[in-house]
Write an enzyme that holds these catalytic residues in place. Structure first.
Site, PDB file in Angstrom:
ATOM      1  N   ASP A 185       2.006 -31.563   7.353  1.00 14.12           N
ATOM      2  CA  ASP A 185       2.806 -31.724   8.147  1.00 14.12           C
ATOM      3  C   ASP A 185       3.979 -33.214   7.995  1.00 14.12           C
ATOM      4  OD1 ASP A 185       4.670 -32.216  10.503  1.00 14.12           O
ATOM      5  OD2 ASP A 185       3.112 -31.299  11.658  1.00 14.12           O
TER       6      ASP A 185
ATOM      7  N   SER B  88       9.161 -31.209  10.176  1.00 14.53           N
ATOM      8  CA  SER B  88       8.113 -29.948  10.980  1.00 14.53           C
ATOM      9  C   SER B  88       8.704 -28.570  10.890  1.00 14.53           C
ATOM     10  CB  SER B  88       7.261 -30.341  12.122  1.00 14.53           C
ATOM     11  OG  SER B  88       6.745 -29.223  12.680  1.00 14.53           O
TER      12      SER B  88
END
EC number: 3.1.1.-
Length: 386
Positions: free
Chosen positions: A215, A77
């Site tokens: 993600d 991320s």
């Protein structure tokens, strides 16, 4: 499932170590791991700025960069974004961003990245500005051009499998040689926050290979330390400069793991009686913070236990703030006031003790780590010159 996989990796590494001997510093593999956490990436960015400054001071070289010292840099991320920033080359084949440039990047672009789309349906943010700035900063650079080995995770929602972008995988899987901006957007595309990302590359025989990614925390949780170790293990097997390492283990590794902060109290605590009748919607309001904090704690627990059991505890440093409060706990509060608070969290963290059992401050520990990284780099350079 992520916890089970993490435990399996831990056991494998411990067993591999029992028959090995102590490594010399020059033979060690160095690993940097950076957690996910949205705008809270300002915290590890502040730590990286301090560390890079120490490396420059130790080596008397203002051009020293983190990528010069770490064999593997991994991130999830926002940690994946930091990884790309410090490993993507500029026109002179040096990292396009120094560590001191990262916090200003968040201040300049964070408010626009986390600007609400205004829609009550779909993701909270449309991701258009995020993609725009990633393309502007990273250009057409692909994985194979990274200045050191990288490990950036994402999750493919079409195949239901994690996707790990690394240089060492490219010979076997050339389709993973994606553009860095596609990778960075994908690892940051947290469900409900940003839209998933579609892009395509080519296989070795020229066929189209499609990705449908979200993600990286979906695949590896927010702390990618164990993933980074796995990539380092493979790198040691295929990279000629590690030929003297027959079986990588914790005695032959320096691991620095940077967190984005968590809280032991959350915004509120709950009882079993109070939550007994909660449904999906109510749990969704708190479960992300709970699972993120728990997974981060467990990964650190696994690694601390492994390094200590093998008398290599000084080879591992986890830098984490465990007492965030208020707006600093939010992934997407990019207000000027909150970003200033996050910088202060990072600066204050440097003055805190590593643990109750270790009175050494993070600042002192990072200075020690910088010296180890510098000495190891010099030893390897001397060995290569013979």
């Amino acid at each position: 499932m992520a916890t089970t996989n993490s435990f399996t990796i831990l056991i494998f590494m411990i067993l591999a170590t029992t028959s090995s001997t102590f490594a010399t510093l020059g033979e060690m593999v160095t690993v940097l791991s950076i957690d996910g956490g949205g705008i809270k990436g300002i915290i590890p960015a502040t730590i990286l700025e301090f560390l890079e400054g120490q490396l420059q001071e130790v080596d008397n070289n203002t051009d020293a960069r983190l990528a010069d010292y770490f064999d593997v840099i991994g991130g999830t991320s926002t940690g994946g974004l930091l990884t790309a920033m410090i490993t993507t080359p500029n026109e002179t084949n040096r990292p396009f961003a120094a560590a001191k440039d990262i916090v200003p990047f968040y201040f300049e672009h964070g408010p626009k990245i986390f600007q609400s789309s205004g829609s009550i349906f779909g993701p909270k943010y449309d991701g258009k500005y995020l993609m725009q700035v990633l393309q502007e900063k990273l250009g057409e650079t692909r994985v194979h051009q990274a200045l050191t080995e990288v490990a950036i995770s994402s999750f493919d929602i079409k195949t239901n499998k994690p996707v790990i972008f690394t240089k060492s995988n490219l010979a076997k899987s050339p389709e993973l040689d994606a553009k860095m901006y596609d990778i960075c957007y994908s690892t940051a595309a947290a469900p409900t926050f940003f839209p998933p990302h579609y892009f395509a590359t080519n296989t070795s025989n020229g066929d189209k290979y499609e990705f449908n990614l979200v993600d990286g925390a979906v695949a590896t949780v927010d702390d990618p330390a164990l993933l980074s170790i796995s990539v380092a293990t493979k790198l040691a097997q295929v990279d000629p400069k590690f030929a003297s390492i027959k079986s990588l283990n914790y005695k032959q590794m320096l691991l620095l793991s940077l967190g984005t902060g968590t809280t032991s109290e959350f915004d509120k605590t709950y009882t079993a009686e109070e939550t007994a009748k909660w449904g999906t919607a109510r749990w969704m309001l708190v479960i992300q913070k709970m699972t993120s904090a728990a997974s981060s704690y467990m990964t650190d627990y696994y690694l601390s236990t492994a390094f200590q059991a093998l008398d290599s505890q000084n080879n591992y440093l986890r830098v984490q703030e465990n007492a965030l409060t208020g707006t600093t706990t939010e992934l997407d509060d990019a207000s000027e006031a909150n970003m200033q608070l996050l910088v202060q969290v990072g600066e204050d963290l440097l003055k805190k003790s590593v643990s109750k059992d270790n009175p050494e401050t993070y600042e002192e520990a990072l200075k020690r780590f910088a010296k180890l990284l510098s000495d190891r780099k010099k030893l390897r350079a001397n060995k290569a010159s013979y």
